[in-house]
Design a protein around this motif. Structure first.
Motif, PDB file in Angstrom:
ATOM      1  N   ASP A 103       1.430   1.970   6.603  1.00 48.79           N
ATOM      2  CA  ASP A 103       2.775   1.106   6.472  1.00 48.79           C
ATOM      3  C   ASP A 103       2.620  -0.314   6.255  1.00 48.79           C
ATOM      4  N   ILE A 104       1.653  -1.029   6.954  1.00 48.74           N
ATOM      5  CA  ILE A 104       1.358  -2.387   6.982  1.00 48.74           C
ATOM      6  C   ILE A 104       0.838  -2.490   5.440  1.00 48.74           C
ATOM      7  N   GLU A 126       1.364  -0.603   2.797  1.00 46.70           N
ATOM      8  CA  GLU A 126       2.350  -0.647   1.717  1.00 46.70           C
ATOM      9  C   GLU A 126       3.386  -1.663   1.785  1.00 46.70           C
ATOM     10  N   SER A 127       3.551  -2.283   2.924  1.00 43.93           N
ATOM     11  CA  SER A 127       4.750  -3.437   3.004  1.00 43.93           C
ATOM     12  C   SER A 127       4.003  -4.631   2.288  1.00 43.93           C
ATOM     13  N   ILE A 128       2.551  -4.952   2.616  1.00 47.73           N
ATOM     14  CA  ILE A 128       2.156  -6.029   1.794  1.00 47.73           C
ATOM     15  C   ILE A 128       1.857  -5.875   0.345  1.00 47.73           C
ATOM     16  N   ARG A 150       3.992  -4.483  -1.718  1.00 43.02           N
ATOM     17  CA  ARG A 150       5.375  -4.315  -2.315  1.00 43.02           C
ATOM     18  C   ARG A 150       5.730  -5.188  -3.292  1.00 43.02           C
ATOM     19  N   TYR A 209       7.908  -7.758  -5.875  1.00 39.93           N
ATOM     20  CA  TYR A 209       9.090  -8.490  -5.633  1.00 39.93           C
ATOM     21  C   TYR A 209      10.097  -8.640  -6.691  1.00 39.93           C
TER      22      TYR A 209
END
Length: 214
Positions: free
Chosen positions: A143-144, A146-148, A150, A152
């Motif tokens: 999850d970390i 994937e969040s990093i 992402r 914009y």
């Protein structure tokens, strides 16, 4: 009683290997005797082949028959001893196999005992809990990441029609600037330098410019 059957032996009991060695020694002794008898028979055969029939030849034949009977007797004894040696060797192999089997069984018992002792120290519930925690940590890490990673709101795809329109607009702008330069005869980057300042209402007269210069 001791005179009839002898006194009880107090020495060490013979082993199977020593018995086999004793029999093999007797077989070797018989082989030596058989070799001598065969040589004696060969001598008699040679003499009989050269002799003529008569009392002398008959006496040699009787000696040869006696030697032949002895050879058969020794051969029979040798065959019996060889069979005894083979039987004892088979018994020895069976004994060795049994010893190896017992050694293997004892080793397996010891190993089983140690395994039970070691497995008794293992807590399956703790292992399963640790595996669940590791799975949760892996999910958290994914999850970390994937969040990093992402994006914009950056457009990923460009429409071909939109690209053609942008290129056509840029081409028209370049052509328009080129036409302006050709009409004035002055490049566009020098046009601002030759033009009069915007704060002067009228251009200066030629005579006044010369007087100022003089």
């Amino acid at each position: 009683m001791n005179r009839l059957f002898g006194a009880k032996s107090t020495g060490p009991k013979p082993t199977l290997n020593s018995a086999i060695a004793n029999v093999d020694g007797r077989i070797e002794t018989i082989d030596v005797k058989l070799a001598k008898l065969n040589a004696e028979l060969a001598t008699y055969q040679t003499r009989l082949a050269r002799m003529k029939d008569g009392p002398g030849k008959a006496a040699i034949k009787q000696k040869a028959l006696k030697v032949l009977r002895q050879r058969k007797l020794y051969e029979s004894q040798r065959d019996q001893l060889q069979q005894q040696s083979w039987n004892m060797e088979q018994a020895g192999m069976m004994q060795d196999n049994l010893k190896n089997t017992m050694t293997t069984v004892d080793a397996m018992k010891t190993t089983t005992k140690e395994l039970r002792k070691q497995y008794g120290k293992v807590n399956i519930d703790k292992i399963e809990k640790m595996q669940d925690e590791m799975a949760d940590l892996m999910d958290m890490g994914n999850d970390i990441q994937e969040s990093i990673s992402r994006s914009y709101d950056v457009p990923e795809d460009v429409d071909e029609a939109e690209l053609d329109a942008e290129l056509e607009a840029l081409g028209e702008e370049v052509e328009f600037e080129g036409m302006g330069e050709m009409e004035s005869g002055v490049p566009s980057f020098m046009m601002d330098q030759t033009a009069p300042p915007q704060f002067i209402d009228e251009p200066p007269e030629a005579g006044k410019v010369k007087e100022a210069a003089g």
